[in-house]
Design an enzyme around this catalytic site. Structure first.
Site, PDB file in Angstrom:
ATOM      1  CG  HIS A  38      -0.174  -0.014   2.488  1.00  0.00           C
ATOM      2  ND1 HIS A  38       0.248  -1.200   3.321  1.00  0.00           N
ATOM      3  CD2 HIS A  38       0.291   1.129   3.325  1.00  0.00           C
ATOM      4  CE1 HIS A  38       0.629  -0.869   4.207  1.00  0.00           C
ATOM      5  NE2 HIS A  38       1.190   0.440   4.322  1.00  0.00           N
ATOM      6  CG  HIS A 122       7.719   4.938   0.575  1.00  0.00           C
ATOM      7  ND1 HIS A 122       7.183   5.818   1.335  1.00  0.00           N
ATOM      8  CD2 HIS A 122       7.676   3.766   1.847  1.00  0.00           C
ATOM      9  CE1 HIS A 122       7.013   5.520   2.641  1.00  0.00           C
ATOM     10  NE2 HIS A 122       7.172   4.360   2.919  1.00  0.00           N
TER      11      HIS A 122
END
Length: 184
Positions: A38, A122
């Site tokens: 995620h 990220h």
């Protein structure tokens, strides 16, 4: 309950990244499970139950104020010698704006938040057991990775259930406890 706001990539994007990452798996790094991939927008930590209704209202408002946008998984990066991640490309300004809005929503709902830092999109892939494992070979292998674009249309509130068994390598379990469409 331990919470964070996130953008969850669709299954097709996860599968595409997995095809690039799976051949790199070895015992030098602890690899995160695909189910946990995620983009964290705002980490809230432990949130008191009585704050949840206001948090939900404010996250819904943040989602409503943000139009859907496109992203794709792109390349790789690292934080020090401890964490290897896949990056994002596409409408990063929109992703950063959503991150700022979710952070502000949590603060206004009464969630004590960490010091605000510039958002670095990220998706964590692996963590090093110690700082002596060089990440360069993994970074080089993923440097040219370009995923297919998808439309981000949902803001998710995710509960992180930390490992409790004590079994080495056990991963946190993530459970979506709220989701709001972008753009209302």
């Amino acid at each position: 309950m331990r919470l964070f706001a996130a953008v969850l990539p669709p299954e097709a994007a996860v599968a595409e990244l997995a095809r690039a990452v799976d051949p790199l798996h070895d015992d030098h790094l602890t690899w995160t499970a695909r189910a946990g991939w995620h983009f964290t927008l705002a980490f809230m930590g432990e949130v008191r139950e009585e704050v949840l209704p206001e948090l939900h209202t404010r996250l819904e408002r943040a989602a409503h104020r943000t139009d859907p946008f496109t992203l794709r998984l792109h390349g790789s990066g690292h934080f020090g010698e401890r964490a290897l991640w896949a990056g994002a490309a596409g409408e990063l300004a929109a992703l950063r704006m959503l991150a700022e809005r979710t952070d502000a929503a949590a603060r206004r709902a009464g969630v004590p938040m960490e010091q605000h830092r510039r958002y670095t999109p990220h998706l964590t892939l692996a963590r090093s057991h110690d700082a002596t494992t060089p990440l360069r070979p993994y970074l080089d292998a993923l440097a040219g990775f370009e995923g297919t674009s998808w439309q981000v249309d949902t803001l998710s509130l995710v509960r992180s259930n930390l490992p409790v068994s004590g079994v080495p390598g056990e991963q946190p379990r993530y459970e979506t406890v709220g989701a709001w469409p972008l753009g209302g």
